[in-house]
Scaffold this motif. Structure first.
Motif, PDB file in Angstrom:
ATOM      1  N   VAL A 312     -43.962  -3.769 -28.123  1.00  0.00           N
ATOM      2  CA  VAL A 312     -44.230  -3.281 -26.763  1.00  0.00           C
ATOM      3  C   VAL A 312     -43.374  -4.039 -25.758  1.00  0.00           C
ATOM      4  N   GLU A 313     -43.376  -5.364 -25.877  1.00  0.00           N
ATOM      5  CA  GLU A 313     -42.605  -6.190 -24.933  1.00  0.00           C
ATOM      6  C   GLU A 313     -41.120  -5.849 -25.004  1.00  0.00           C
ATOM      7  N   ALA A 314     -40.593  -5.729 -26.223  1.00  0.00           N
ATOM      8  CA  ALA A 314     -39.161  -5.458 -26.369  1.00  0.00           C
ATOM      9  C   ALA A 314     -38.790  -4.111 -25.759  1.00  0.00           C
ATOM     10  N   LEU A 315     -39.597  -3.081 -25.997  1.00  0.00           N
ATOM     11  CA  LEU A 315     -39.276  -1.749 -25.489  1.00  0.00           C
ATOM     12  C   LEU A 315     -39.395  -1.694 -23.969  1.00  0.00           C
ATOM     13  N   VAL A 316     -40.458  -2.305 -23.426  1.00  0.00           N
ATOM     14  CA  VAL A 316     -40.658  -2.269 -21.971  1.00  0.00           C
ATOM     15  C   VAL A 316     -39.543  -3.042 -21.264  1.00  0.00           C
ATOM     16  N   ARG A 317     -39.199  -4.207 -21.767  1.00  0.00           N
ATOM     17  CA  ARG A 317     -38.129  -4.996 -21.142  1.00  0.00           C
ATOM     18  C   ARG A 317     -36.808  -4.241 -21.166  1.00  0.00           C
ATOM     19  N   ASP A 318     -36.496  -3.644 -22.306  1.00  0.00           N
ATOM     20  CA  ASP A 318     -35.239  -2.923 -22.416  1.00  0.00           C
ATOM     21  C   ASP A 318     -35.217  -1.728 -21.468  1.00  0.00           C
ATOM     22  N   ALA A 319     -36.313  -0.965 -21.439  1.00  0.00           N
ATOM     23  CA  ALA A 319     -36.370   0.209 -20.566  1.00  0.00           C
ATOM     24  C   ALA A 319     -36.270  -0.186 -19.096  1.00  0.00           C
ATOM     25  N   GLU A 332     -26.741  -4.845 -16.822  1.00  0.00           N
ATOM     26  CA  GLU A 332     -27.926  -4.912 -17.664  1.00  0.00           C
ATOM     27  C   GLU A 332     -28.137  -6.309 -18.222  1.00  0.00           C
ATOM     28  N   SER A 333     -27.077  -6.971 -18.652  1.00  0.00           N
ATOM     29  CA  SER A 333     -27.222  -8.314 -19.220  1.00  0.00           C
ATOM     30  C   SER A 333     -27.753  -9.294 -18.185  1.00  0.00           C
ATOM     31  N   GLU A 334     -27.227  -9.197 -16.953  1.00  0.00           N
ATOM     32  CA  GLU A 334     -27.695 -10.083 -15.885  1.00  0.00           C
ATOM     33  C   GLU A 334     -29.164  -9.812 -15.572  1.00  0.00           C
ATOM     34  N   LEU A 335     -29.532  -8.527 -15.521  1.00  0.00           N
ATOM     35  CA  LEU A 335     -30.925  -8.188 -15.226  1.00  0.00           C
ATOM     36  C   LEU A 335     -31.852  -8.656 -16.335  1.00  0.00           C
ATOM     37  N   ALA A 336     -31.439  -8.511 -17.585  1.00  0.00           N
ATOM     38  CA  ALA A 336     -32.276  -8.947 -18.698  1.00  0.00           C
ATOM     39  C   ALA A 336     -32.587 -10.434 -18.585  1.00  0.00           C
ATOM     40  N   ARG A 337     -31.587 -11.229 -18.176  1.00  0.00           N
ATOM     41  CA  ARG A 337     -31.829 -12.662 -17.991  1.00  0.00           C
ATOM     42  C   ARG A 337     -32.690 -12.919 -16.757  1.00  0.00           C
ATOM     43  N   SER A 338     -32.495 -12.136 -15.702  1.00  0.00           N
ATOM     44  CA  SER A 338     -33.204 -12.369 -14.443  1.00  0.00           C
ATOM     45  C   SER A 338     -34.695 -12.061 -14.550  1.00  0.00           C
ATOM     46  N   LEU A 339     -35.087 -11.231 -15.489  1.00  0.00           N
ATOM     47  CA  LEU A 339     -36.505 -10.915 -15.634  1.00  0.00           C
ATOM     48  C   LEU A 339     -37.325 -12.156 -15.968  1.00  0.00           C
ATOM     49  N   ASP A 340     -36.699 -13.167 -16.577  1.00  0.00           N
ATOM     50  CA  ASP A 340     -37.415 -14.391 -16.899  1.00  0.00           C
ATOM     51  C   ASP A 340     -37.496 -15.346 -15.720  1.00  0.00           C
ATOM     52  N   LEU A 683     -36.693   5.162 -28.419  1.00  0.00           N
ATOM     53  CA  LEU A 683     -35.854   6.066 -27.633  1.00  0.00           C
ATOM     54  C   LEU A 683     -35.959   5.679 -26.166  1.00  0.00           C
ATOM     55  N   ILE A 684     -34.832   5.359 -25.538  1.00  0.00           N
ATOM     56  CA  ILE A 684     -34.790   5.039 -24.109  1.00  0.00           C
ATOM     57  C   ILE A 684     -33.721   5.916 -23.474  1.00  0.00           C
ATOM     58  N   ALA A 685     -34.118   6.713 -22.488  1.00  0.00           N
ATOM     59  CA  ALA A 685     -33.190   7.630 -21.828  1.00  0.00           C
ATOM     60  C   ALA A 685     -33.565   7.750 -20.359  1.00  0.00           C
ATOM     61  N   SER A 686     -32.560   7.924 -19.510  1.00  0.00           N
ATOM     62  CA  SER A 686     -32.801   8.134 -18.078  1.00  0.00           C
ATOM     63  C   SER A 686     -32.525   9.581 -17.713  1.00  0.00           C
ATOM     64  N   ARG A 687     -33.280  10.066 -16.739  1.00  0.00           N
ATOM     65  CA  ARG A 687     -33.201  11.479 -16.352  1.00  0.00           C
ATOM     66  C   ARG A 687     -32.045  11.686 -15.369  1.00  0.00           C
ATOM     67  N   ARG A 688     -30.861  11.619 -15.917  1.00  0.00           N
ATOM     68  CA  ARG A 688     -29.656  11.920 -15.147  1.00  0.00           C
ATOM     69  C   ARG A 688     -28.561  12.307 -16.137  1.00  0.00           C
ATOM     70  N   PRO A 689     -27.610  13.121 -15.715  1.00  0.00           N
ATOM     71  CA  PRO A 689     -26.556  13.563 -16.641  1.00  0.00           C
ATOM     72  C   PRO A 689     -25.755  12.376 -17.145  1.00  0.00           C
ATOM     73  N   PRO A 690     -25.309  12.427 -18.396  1.00  0.00           N
ATOM     74  CA  PRO A 690     -24.508  11.315 -18.923  1.00  0.00           C
ATOM     75  C   PRO A 690     -23.099  11.341 -18.363  1.00  0.00           C
ATOM     76  N   ARG A 702     -29.314  -6.615 -26.873  1.00  0.00           N
ATOM     77  CA  ARG A 702     -28.134  -6.392 -26.031  1.00  0.00           C
ATOM     78  C   ARG A 702     -26.858  -6.267 -26.850  1.00  0.00           C
ATOM     79  N   ASP A 703     -26.811  -6.980 -28.001  1.00  0.00           N
ATOM     80  CA  ASP A 703     -25.582  -6.994 -28.777  1.00  0.00           C
ATOM     81  C   ASP A 703     -25.604  -5.985 -29.923  1.00  0.00           C
ATOM     82  N   ALA A 704     -26.538  -5.056 -29.919  1.00  0.00           N
ATOM     83  CA  ALA A 704     -26.607  -4.057 -30.988  1.00  0.00           C
ATOM     84  C   ALA A 704     -25.359  -3.171 -30.955  1.00  0.00           C
ATOM     85  N   PRO A 705     -24.944  -2.655 -32.110  1.00  0.00           N
ATOM     86  CA  PRO A 705     -23.786  -1.753 -32.115  1.00  0.00           C
ATOM     87  C   PRO A 705     -24.053  -0.519 -31.264  1.00  0.00           C
TER      88      PRO A 705
END
Length: 971
Positions: A312-319, A332-340, A683-690, A702-705
């Motif tokens: 739950v924590e991993a999915l919510v943080r990533d989303a 995204e990387s800066e924000l991921a660190r800033s959440l802490d 599955l994480i997706a935003s409602r906007r055109p790619p 963050r470092d996943a392929p």
């Protein structure tokens, strides 16, 4: 390496006997060496740690595998006894709860490696006390339901009993903080006083405490309520009479309450301390309640399973990181660190994120979102209360789930007030307008919007509920629901008027004369449009009539229930959760029809029974609809959605109309310890055109392929393996035709009644044939493992009459045989799909297997059953070469990329998946390949076979090594 050595010393290196600890990466070749060890350490990813533990378990070795992945900043620990207990922790945090418990287990006396491994497993099983508690709770609920009057519906008895016990369990947390007259034995003392005076504890203790004390301000309490001493006014709805309690008066006997107090009060220790490691039950474990209080059959019906907190924590943080990166000028990387450690700007932004869980269950995702939106450090009471009452929303069809979700959120509010005196505890907020019982997928409204004025009225009336109690609260709820009802009626009436106008315009256009005085020709598409409009009109009028018949009903519609959110934002910033996983076969036909009408992704999933989708498909489409423009959806769904035919429409829409951030197969993620028979997909997706540059991460790190999203727009399936493998697979698909162009495959023999035909009595074996099951197949070998009764000739054509012994035996099954779905005409004893099963030259493979495994059926009398796939070919040479081709390592890896994942690390190698495998024309009938098939028995031909196949596919040395590495991880 020094860090790992320090960890070993922390865990008690002397007790572990350091020579048995392996420091460093574990290559595949070292597995045999490690099999001689009892305790291991490994440097690598969580996936490698779990994989190594599984491989060592197969070698018969038990012990601890510890991994450190610098890329993800995580430790992972696995005990490879069944069931394996993988746990992930922050790297370097040797004071984490699992490691502290491991250290104690290491220093305890253990004679054998088995005893040590079991001790380690118990140490990592940090929620064992929680599971024991909820087994007690489940038993108490079952006993209470049995003791209540049978004249009351089972559902009402269950809900009534659950309400009593959840109140009691909630008060254990209140009592643990000294907030019940400062007495740590307040509940037990109250019960003992009733027992000593031979008084009914319900009448003289529980009811006055629940309904006369906890839900009333001090100045409104009776003399009996005041005699309880300093007890806070908690309000919050939990201590309001349940709707069933107001309707039906029921009591449980004193003997039941004696058992309940012994189980939940005397034997269960609780705490609001999130860091407790002494076996006490913390609020985080209450997600198990929803599992524990539901019968297995009910859980299966509702598709409900507990989601591990780490996932739950991993999915919510990533989303949240993906969502905020679009709103704020930060990566995204800066924000991921800033959440802490959020700065003031980020903290204000976090407090403005509206979150919805459309299938809220016990509230795990809302609680997870609360923790991250609040930020690190001690809980701030005002901030926590604001988030709970203004930013977190949930819906569930199950009323018990709604109550349990409220319970979890109230405990979070209490946690933020730890250390306060009883006089400083404010009433808990009512959550009746935030967590609602209803059906997210099917409600009277769908795309209709509520006007701003109506939304403002609903918002004002919902806010008035928050701080009320008693009769004024019930009146406020009634008023708010009446506003919602009016908004639903107005929206339905507007839809009716619009549909009438659309139908009238369609008919006018169809009847209008052409330029030359003729009539317009209405094609099939035009007639279908009219049928659709009229069906929508019929449903709209039916709903209006239903509401008119019951003027007191308050229909739930998510766009009116949460109208203020839609009016202000156009939807929710985050829509997240773990929706039910239910195949359509288990849904009522009327529900399937409604989903078909409402959801295009569900409609576009194909035809035929075998293509019926999982209900998660509808939740995916609905979640995107409920997200605000630029909002983000984060769901856990079945992994097979990435490859199954029924997910084609969903995949196409997501890949072309949303910005996909992450699509991660969690089969090997240690955080995804589901109690289910399938694997989750994040599955994480935003409602906007790619955009043309968007890339999809294939993991929750963050470092996943990553893979280019543009490639997925035209892809038949989503391939979630390494991008390198996919690039090779794409090249091979361009250079070579698929196997399906040369060979047709289908399932083996179908009986439709295995009890009648499979393994018949020995006296009937003269009329039977050897049968091959899927589990009998090994590479190049398929011995018949059972017998099938064969009332047919050599080609499978059914006999016109049966021999007397066969007739007498089958007559006992005649009624069932005549009702088989495949039986339409012909003798009622006929078998199905016999043509391929009896072909002269056949290659077969297992439908369900860890890897693709194929063999030739050499004996003409053997019959493959429908747990096998069969490919009938023209000659023995072609059969042998094809079987060898399918057993080659590169081909197995390619097949796994497109196969549907299944339980136990297996996949379904259906005709579609195997048919997509590249097959050069020169391979079919290649004598070298055929020779491998003939010499495989008793010889290790795998390396030579792989080399020959790599040559036919023109694979480079590095490409072949990559295929070998991927295959090794799957073993």
């Amino acid at each position: 390496m020094a860090e790992f050595a320090a960890l070993v010393r922390h865990l008690g290196g002397e007790a572990l006997a350091l020579p048995r600890v392996f420091l460093g990466p574990i290559p595949i070749a070292a597995i045999g060496t490690l099999a001689a060890l009892d305790v291991w350490g490994v440097i690598g990813s969580s996936h490698e740690t779990v994989h190594t533990a599984r491989r060592l378990a197969r070698c018969g070795r038990l012990g601890l595998v510890v991994g450190s992945d610098p890329a993800t900043d995580r430790w992972s620990a696995v005990i490879n006894v069944h069931p394996m207990r993988p746990v992930a922790m922050l790297r370097g945090d040797v004071m984490a709860l699992p490691f502290r418990r491991l250290a104690r287990a290491v220093r305890a006396a253990s004679v054998t490696s088995l005893e040590q491994a079991v001790a380690f497993a118990e140490a990592l099983d940090v929620d064992a006390e929680g599971r024991r508690t909820f087994r007690l709770l489940h038993g108490l609920i079952r006993a209470g339901v049995e003791m209540l009057p049978r004249s009351v519906r089972l559902e009402d008895r269950h809900a009534w009993t659950l309400a009593q016990l959840t109140r009691l369990l909630f008060l254990r947390f209140v009592e643990s903080e000294g907030w019940l007259d400062g007495n740590p034995r307040f509940l037990l003392d109250g019960f003992d006083r009733c027992a000593a005076a031979r008084r009914d504890p319900t009448r003289y203790f529980l009811d006055p405490l629940f309904f006369g004390t906890l839900n009333r301000p001090a100045h409104e309490r009776s003399a009996l309520a005041r005699s309880f001493g300093a007890v806070p006014f908690l309000n919050g709805g939990l201590f309001e009479p349940h709707v069933i309690e107001r309707r039906i008066k029921m009591r449980l006997p004193v003997s039941y309450w004696q058992h309940a107090f012994e189980a939940l009060v005397e034997r269960v220790d609780v705490t609001l301390d999130a860091d407790a490691d002494d076996g006490r039950v913390a609020p985080e474990l209450l997600g198990r309640v929803f599992e524990g209080v539901m019968q297995p059959a009910e859980r299966k019906e509702h598709g409900t399973f507990f989601t591990p907190p780490a996932l739950v924590e991993a999915l919510v943080r990533d989303a949240l990181t993906c969502h905020l990166a679009w709103r704020m000028p930060r990566g995204e990387s800066e924000l991921a660190r800033s959440l802490d450690d959020p700065d003031p700007v980020l903290r204000r932004t976090l407090l403005d994120v509206a979150v919805l869980d459309p299938a809220v269950g016990s509230g795990a995702f809302l609680v997870g979102a609360l923790a991250i939106l609040h930020g690190p450090g001690p809980r701030h009471a005002g901030r926590t209360r604001f988030l709970v009452t203004r930013r977190l929303y949930g819906v569930d069809r199950h009323p018990d789930a709604v109550r349990l979700c409220e319970l979890r959120l109230w405990l979070e509010v209490l946690r933020a007030m730890r250390g306060r005196s009883i006089a400083e505890i404010p009433p808990l907020p009512n959550l009746d307008a935030r967590v609602r019982a209803g059906d997210t997928l099917i409600d009277p409204l769908h795309h209709e919007t509520v006007g701003r004025r109506a939304a403002q009225l609903i918002a004002a009336r919902q806010r008035s509920i928050d701080g009320m109690h008693g009769q004024p609260k019930r009146a406020a709820i009634t008023s708010a629901r009446a506003s919602e009802r009016r908004a639903v009626l107005e929206a339905l009436e507007q839809r009716r008027d619009q549909l009438q106008q659309d139908i009238a315009q369609w008919l006018a256009a169809a009847r209008a004369p052409t330029l030359f005085g003729g009539r317009h020709r209405v094609g099939t598409a035009g007639r279908r449009e009219l049928v659709t409009l009229r069906a929508a009109m019929w449903r709209c009028r039916a709903e209006l009539r239903r509401l008119a018949r019951d003027a007191s009903s308050a229909p739930f519609a998510i766009r009116t229930a949460f109208a203020p959110v839609f009016a202000r934002r156009g939807g929710f910033d985050l829509v997240l959760g773990n929706p039910p996983w239910i195949r359509a076969e288990r849904l009522a036909p009327s529900t399937r029809d409604t989903l078909m009408q409402r959801y295009r992704w569900w409609r576009g999933s194909g035809t035929g029974w075998q293509h019926l989708p999982d209900i998660a498909i509808a939740f995916m489409e609905r979640s995107v609809e409920l997200a605000a423009p630029d909002g983000t959806v984060a769901l856990l769904v079945p992994a097979k959605i990435a490859t199954a035919n029924y997910g084609a429409a969903a995949r196409a829409s997501l890949a072309t109309k949303t910005s996909l951030h992450c699509v991660a197969d969690l089969a090997d993620d240690p955080r995804a310890g589901f109690d289910a028979t399938t694997y989750p997909l994040a599955l994480i997706a935003s409602r906007r055109p790619p955009s043309a540059t968007d890339r999809v991460r294939l993991g929750l790190t963050r470092d996943a392929p990553t893979a280019p999203q543009q490639q997925w727009g035209s892809a038949a399936t989503w391939s979630l393996g390494s991008p390198e493998i996919h690039r090779i697979a794409a090249r091979l698909s361009r250079e070579h035709p698929p196997l399906s162009e040369h060979v047709a495959a289908q399932l083996g023999l179908k009986t439709g009644a295995n009890a009648a035909f499979i393994d018949p009595p020995a006296a009937l074996h003269a009329w039977g044939r050897p049968a091959i099951r899927g589990r009998d197949i090994r590479p190049f070998s398929a011995p018949a493992g059972t017998m099938v009764l064969w009332p047919a000739d050599d080609r499978g054509v059914p006999w016109e009459t049966l021999p007397t012994p066969v007739a007498e035996y089958l007559e006992t099954h005649a009624l069932r045989l005549k009702r088989r779905a495949d039986h339409h005409n012909g003798p009622w004893w006929q078998l199905f799909r016999t043509r391929a099963a009896t072909a002269p030259h056949r290659v077969i493979w297992r439908d369900l297997a860890p890897t693709l495994q194929a063999a030739v059926v050499w004996r003409s009398s053997d019959v493959p059953l429908n747990s096998c796939y069969v490919a009938a070919v023209r000659s023995e040479l072609i059969a042998a070469s094809l079987a060898a081709w399918l057993n080659a390592t590169p081909i197995r890896v390619l097949a796994r990329l497109v196969a549907e994942p299944a339980a136990g690390g297996c996949a379904r190698y259906a005709a579609r998946a195997v048919g997509a495998i590249p097959l050069p024309a020169v391979a079919l009938g290649d004598p070298v390949l055929a020779a491998f098939c003939h010499t495989a028995a008793g010889h290790d031909v795998q390396d030579a076979l792989d080399s020959h196949v790599a040559q036919l596919l023109d694979l480079s040395t590095s490409e072949r090594q990559l295929f070998d590495a991927v295959a090794a991880r799957r073993r």
